[in-house]
Design an enzyme around this catalytic site. Structure first.
Site, PDB file in Angstrom:
ATOM      1  N   ASP A   1      11.071   4.631  -1.194  1.00 17.92           N
ATOM      2  CA  ASP A   1      10.011   3.624  -1.266  1.00 17.92           C
ATOM      3  C   ASP A   1       8.762   4.118  -1.985  1.00 17.92           C
ATOM      4  O   ASP A   1       7.732   3.439  -1.975  1.00 17.92           O
ATOM      5  CB  ASP A   1       9.651   3.106   0.134  1.00 17.92           C
ATOM      6  CG  ASP A   1       9.124   4.193   1.047  1.00 17.92           C
ATOM      7  OD1 ASP A   1       9.530   5.357   0.880  1.00 17.92           O
ATOM      8  OD2 ASP A   1       8.306   3.888   1.926  1.00 17.92           O
TER       9      ASP A   1
ATOM     10  N   SER B   1      12.757   3.919   3.541  1.00 22.72           N
ATOM     11  CA  SER B   1      12.265   5.114   2.860  1.00 22.72           C
ATOM     12  C   SER B   1      13.374   5.961   2.253  1.00 22.72           C
ATOM     13  O   SER B   1      14.133   5.480   1.429  1.00 22.72           O
ATOM     14  CB  SER B   1      11.434   5.937   3.845  1.00 22.72           C
ATOM     15  OG  SER B   1      10.799   6.982   3.186  1.00 22.72           O
ATOM     16  N   HIS B   2      13.505   7.190   2.709  1.00 21.45           N
ATOM     17  CA  HIS B   2      14.436   8.151   2.116  1.00 21.45           C
ATOM     18  C   HIS B   2      15.840   8.030   2.702  1.00 21.45           C
ATOM     19  O   HIS B   2      16.738   8.751   2.288  1.00 21.45           O
ATOM     20  CB  HIS B   2      13.907   9.560   2.377  1.00 21.45           C
ATOM     21  CG  HIS B   2      13.621   9.762   3.834  1.00 21.45           C
ATOM     22  ND1 HIS B   2      12.531   9.180   4.443  1.00 21.45           N
ATOM     23  CD2 HIS B   2      14.298  10.401   4.794  1.00 21.45           C
ATOM     24  CE1 HIS B   2      12.555   9.482   5.730  1.00 21.45           C
ATOM     25  NE2 HIS B   2      13.615  10.222   5.972  1.00 21.45           N
TER      26      HIS B   2
ATOM     27  N   ASP C   1      10.593   9.362  -3.305  1.00 15.80           N
ATOM     28  CA  ASP C   1      11.651   8.928  -2.384  1.00 15.80           C
ATOM     29  C   ASP C   1      11.960   7.444  -2.542  1.00 15.80           C
ATOM     30  O   ASP C   1      11.470   6.781  -3.459  1.00 15.80           O
ATOM     31  CB  ASP C   1      11.261   9.253  -0.936  1.00 15.80           C
ATOM     32  CG  ASP C   1      10.133   8.374  -0.428  1.00 15.80           C
ATOM     33  OD1 ASP C   1       9.311   7.940  -1.253  1.00 15.80           O
ATOM     34  OD2 ASP C   1      10.072   8.111   0.793  1.00 15.80           O
TER      35      ASP C   1
ATOM     36  N   ASP D   1       6.650   6.661  -1.511  1.00 18.97           N
ATOM     37  CA  ASP D   1       5.443   7.226  -0.885  1.00 18.97           C
ATOM     38  C   ASP D   1       5.501   8.746  -0.748  1.00 18.97           C
ATOM     39  O   ASP D   1       4.491   9.375  -0.445  1.00 18.97           O
ATOM     40  CB  ASP D   1       5.137   6.542   0.461  1.00 18.97           C
ATOM     41  CG  ASP D   1       6.271   6.618   1.454  1.00 18.97           C
ATOM     42  OD1 ASP D   1       7.332   7.175   1.117  1.00 18.97           O
ATOM     43  OD2 ASP D   1       6.094   6.109   2.586  1.00 18.97           O
ATOM     44  N   ARG D   2       6.675   9.342  -0.961  1.00 23.01           N
ATOM     45  CA  ARG D   2       6.757  10.803  -0.880  1.00 23.01           C
ATOM     46  C   ARG D   2       6.781  11.406  -2.266  1.00 23.01           C
ATOM     47  O   ARG D   2       7.106  10.733  -3.242  1.00 23.01           O
ATOM     48  CB  ARG D   2       8.036  11.228  -0.160  1.00 23.01           C
ATOM     49  CG  ARG D   2       8.102  10.756   1.259  1.00 23.01           C
ATOM     50  CD  ARG D   2       9.305  11.339   1.955  1.00 23.01           C
ATOM     51  NE  ARG D   2       9.357  10.868   3.329  1.00 23.01           N
ATOM     52  CZ  ARG D   2       9.991  11.483   4.310  1.00 23.01           C
ATOM     53  NH1 ARG D   2      10.650  12.598   4.051  1.00 23.01           N
ATOM     54  NH2 ARG D   2       9.983  10.996   5.531  1.00 23.01           N
TER      55      ARG D   2
ATOM     56  N   LYS E   1       0.827   6.929   2.145  1.00 21.55           N
ATOM     57  CA  LYS E   1       1.010   8.083   1.280  1.00 21.55           C
ATOM     58  C   LYS E   1       1.533   7.580  -0.067  1.00 21.55           C
ATOM     59  O   LYS E   1       2.063   6.481  -0.151  1.00 21.55           O
ATOM     60  CB  LYS E   1       1.925   9.116   1.918  1.00 21.55           C
ATOM     61  CG  LYS E   1       3.269   8.622   2.425  1.00 21.55           C
ATOM     62  CD  LYS E   1       3.910   9.727   3.245  1.00 21.55           C
ATOM     63  CE  LYS E   1       5.346   9.435   3.588  1.00 21.55           C
ATOM     64  NZ  LYS E   1       5.492   8.744   4.875  1.00 21.55           N
TER      65      LYS E   1
HETATM   66  C1  VG1 Z   1       9.343  11.284   9.017  1.00 24.13           C
HETATM   67  C2  VG1 Z   1       8.341  12.350   8.657  1.00 24.13           C
HETATM   68  C3  VG1 Z   1       6.931  11.827   8.803  1.00 24.13           C
HETATM   69  C4  VG1 Z   1       6.768  10.558   7.953  1.00 24.13           C
HETATM   70  C5  VG1 Z   1       7.828   9.555   8.324  1.00 24.13           C
HETATM   71  C6  VG1 Z   1       7.803   8.330   7.438  1.00 24.13           C
HETATM   72  O1  VG1 Z   1       9.175  10.908  10.366  1.00 24.13           O
HETATM   73  O2  VG1 Z   1       8.526  13.497   9.463  1.00 24.13           O
HETATM   74  O3  VG1 Z   1       6.025  12.837   8.414  1.00 24.13           O
HETATM   75  O4  VG1 Z   1       5.505  10.004   8.141  1.00 24.13           O
HETATM   76  O5  VG1 Z   1       9.129  10.143   8.199  1.00 24.13           O
HETATM   77  O6  VG1 Z   1       7.930   8.680   6.105  1.00 24.13           O
HETATM   78  P1  VG1 Z   1      10.123  11.449  11.534  1.00 24.13           P
HETATM   79  O7  VG1 Z   1       9.668  10.734  12.774  1.00 24.13           O
HETATM   80  O8  VG1 Z   1      11.528  11.162  11.128  1.00 24.13           O
HETATM   81  O9  VG1 Z   1       9.886  12.930  11.599  1.00 24.13           O
HETATM   82  V1  VG1 Z   1       8.741   7.638   5.062  1.00 24.13           V
HETATM   83  O10 VG1 Z   1       8.581   8.233   3.498  1.00 24.13           O
HETATM   84  O11 VG1 Z   1      10.201   7.663   5.803  1.00 24.13           O
HETATM   85  O12 VG1 Z   1       8.021   6.161   5.315  1.00 24.13           O
HETATM   86 CO    CO Z   2       9.044   6.970   2.121  1.00 22.28          CO
END
Ligand code: VG1
Ligand code: CO
Length: 547
Positions: A283, A115-116, A281, A285-286, A380
């Site tokens: 991937d 992801s990010h 972000d 989804d954000r 998302k």
């Molecule tokens: C974070 C966010 C959560 C989100 C997750 C995956 O998790 O707080 O809301 O669903 O990332 O998003 P954490 O456990 O680090 O708080 V993504 O865009 O990284 O797949």
């Molecule tokens: Co993501």
């Protein structure tokens, strides 16, 4: 043509426990011999009935994506899958993977992403399994995969050269067909079916409306080019940083005011002529939504989308209900109450929305971490949120900041912020949470930093559809006036621990809506510090990221 399955002996690795969204580790960890193979074999061993079925495979294009995809293709052939749909170049954004799984009724999918989190040889890599509904596997499944990784003694693969993923094609590995598909087409078609593309195109053609979409050198580049500049006719150059790079241009593809500071600055500069900004972000989804000198809080964004659903073709007939993760602000609850809709509160992570979406209990879902989505997929969806906003602006003829201010006048403002303390020692993070939990029974009724605590607990959730129970999902401290402070440790990091402190305060009085967020939340910040002893336990005086 059959290819001989070979069994390679292996031994377990410690710590292959999926977190909030799959298994995320440093590239140096994933690239150890047998590390990825063990985890993939554990997934396949946990499945049953995959023989002859279709698997979807793709990732956000980060470093190691290409190597991992070839490994997984071989192992999928050995596991008996009949077909793998893989995005050209190994690319599939997370929401696009979900859309492809659903459209082609695949058995499931493997998404390669962290992801990010930063990419590159020194960055992070990640992998997760999605079920046939297109959504992340539930905790029951990921727990079973973890258990399997602890006793694994071999993995199965086939010997075959790498598949050329550079063009749309079909090739065979033994009896398994690898279909290399356009990563954008199915997804773009789905989005087009949800929104009023003609009206959005008309908005984007207006000389007084200029948009910038920052793909942050990550996976949404090709999607945004094709949808915004292609199908919707936005001027070339609307999408910036639109070519996915394995190291995201050495950036941090997290669309928040810190890591997308350029976009925020451009929208704050009246001379730029920009009226609307958005980003996504690693991937895809954000999403981040930016008005002129105005960053829309993700929690507000979710509430605005819900409140304006009647303007969107796909949701005009009404929403079955809405859902938010626990730390997400209660702005959504106010909309749900006013509109007479059910509102669900789930633990952090998209996997908890799946049952609600499948059961038709919720139509829109969202999290404070810049993720919103709907029942169109089971992830998302960053570009979905951007198109939803554009559709609202096109119909209302207003700019994003006006829409949000109007929303506050109607529903009041839930002033909200998240403070992240990144890379603290794991032991310090664990100790802080343990001491907080110990203190919980004594907090209700007590006074702390001049504020009276009404209630305090450790959030636990029982899924209303399947009855599954998830405990220890975050410590909540609630005040008499509806203000809240929530503490939890991140489940997506790869180094040490990240403490997240979520702060929320409701302001009804319209004369006080423009108060700067951090100023309005200062008393709660003091409470958080006092009650959790952040500075003395972590050694940090201030958060690393404020969003
Ligand atoms: C974070 C966010 C959560 C989100 C997750 C995956 O998790 O707080 O809301 O669903 O990332 O998003 P954490 O456990 O680090 O708080 V993504 O865009 O990284 O797949
Ligand atoms: Co993501």
């Amino acid at each position: 043509m059959t290819t001989k399955v070979i069994t390679i002996p292996s031994t377990p690795f410690a710590g292959q426990k999926p977190g909030t969204s799959g298994l995320r580790k440093k590239v140096s960890v994933f690239s150890q011999p047998r590390y990825l193979e063990n985890f993939v074999q554990a997934i396949f061993d946990t499945l049953s009935g995959q023989e002859g079925q279709t698997l979807v495979l793709g990732g956000d294009g980060r470093y190691y994506n290409d190597v991992a995809i070839q490994t997984i293709l071989r192992m999928a052939a050995a596991a008996g899958f009949g077909r793998v749909l893989v995005g050209r170049g190994g690319i599939l954004s997370t929401p696009a993977a979900s859309a492809v799984i659903r459209k082609w009724r695949a058995f499931g999918g493997i998404i390669l992403s962290a992801s990010h989190n930063p990419g590159g040889p020194d960055g992070d890599f990640g992998i997760k399994y999605n079920l046939g509904n297109g959504g992340p596997a539930n905790e029951g499944f990921t727990d079973a995969v973890y258990l399997r990784t602890q006793s694994i003694d071999a993995y199965r693969t086939v010997e075959t050269p790498d598949v050329d993923l550079g063009r749309i094609d079909e090739v065979n590995i033994g009896d398994m067909c690898v279909s290399i598909i356009d990563p954008v087409a199915d997804y773009a078609e789905l989005l087009e079916s949800l929104f009023d593309f003609d009206r959005i195109a008309a908005l984007l053609a207006r000389p007084d409306f200029r948009m910038r979409f920052d793909a942050m050198h990550a996976v949404t580049g090709p999607y945004a080019h094709a949808i915004l500049e292609g199908r919707l006719g936005a001027p070339a150059g609307t999408v910036v940083n639109g070519t996915p790079l394995p190291d995201f241009g050495d950036g941090h593809p997290d669309p928040n005011p810190v890591y997308a500071a350029d976009l925020v600055a451009a929208l704050a500069d009246a001379g730029s002529g920009l009226s609307f900004g958005a980003a996504s972000d690693g991937d895809g989804d954000r999403n981040m939504i930016v008005g002129r000198d105005f960053v829309v809080s993700p929690s507000d964004s979710l509430a605005v989308l819900a409140a304006n659903h009647a303007l969107i073709p796909a949701y005009a007939a009404g929403l079955a209900g809405v859902a938010r993760s626990m730390p997400t602000s209660c702005a959504l609850d106010r909309v749900a109450e006013a509109l007479g809709m059910a509102c669900y509160e789930t633990p952090t992570g998209w996997k908890y929305f799946g049952t609600l979406l499948d059961a038709g209990k919720a139509t829109l879902c969202g999290e404070e971490s810049a993720g919103t989505g709907s029942n169109h997929v089971r992830e998302k969806d960053g570009l979905w949120a951007v198109l939803y906003w554009l559709n609202i602006l096109a119909v209302r003829g207003e700019l994003a900041e006006d829409v949000v201010r109007d929303h506050w006048r109607r529903f009041g403002r839930n002033v909200y912020s998240r403070h992240d303390y990144e890379g603290i020692a794991t032991a310090a993070g664990d100790r802080l949470m343990a001491e907080l939990r110990d203190r919980l029974p004594r907090l209700p009724g007590s006074e702390c930093a001049g504020l009276r605590i009404k209630a305090a607990d450790d959030f636990a959730y029982t899924d209303p559809v399947d009855g599954s129970r998830s405990e220890r999902q975050g410590v909540r401290i609630m005040l008499d006036d509806g203000s809240r402070v929530v503490f939890r440790l991140s489940g997506t990091g790869t180094e040490g621990a990240t403490l997240r402190v979520y702060l929320e305060r409701y302001v009804a009085d319209p004369d006080r809506h423009e108060v700067p967020t951090q100023e309005a939340l200062a008393p709660l910040v003091r409470l958080a510090e006092t009650v959790a002893q952040i500075a003395s336990i972590t050694g940090r005086q201030t958060p690393d990221v404020i969003s």
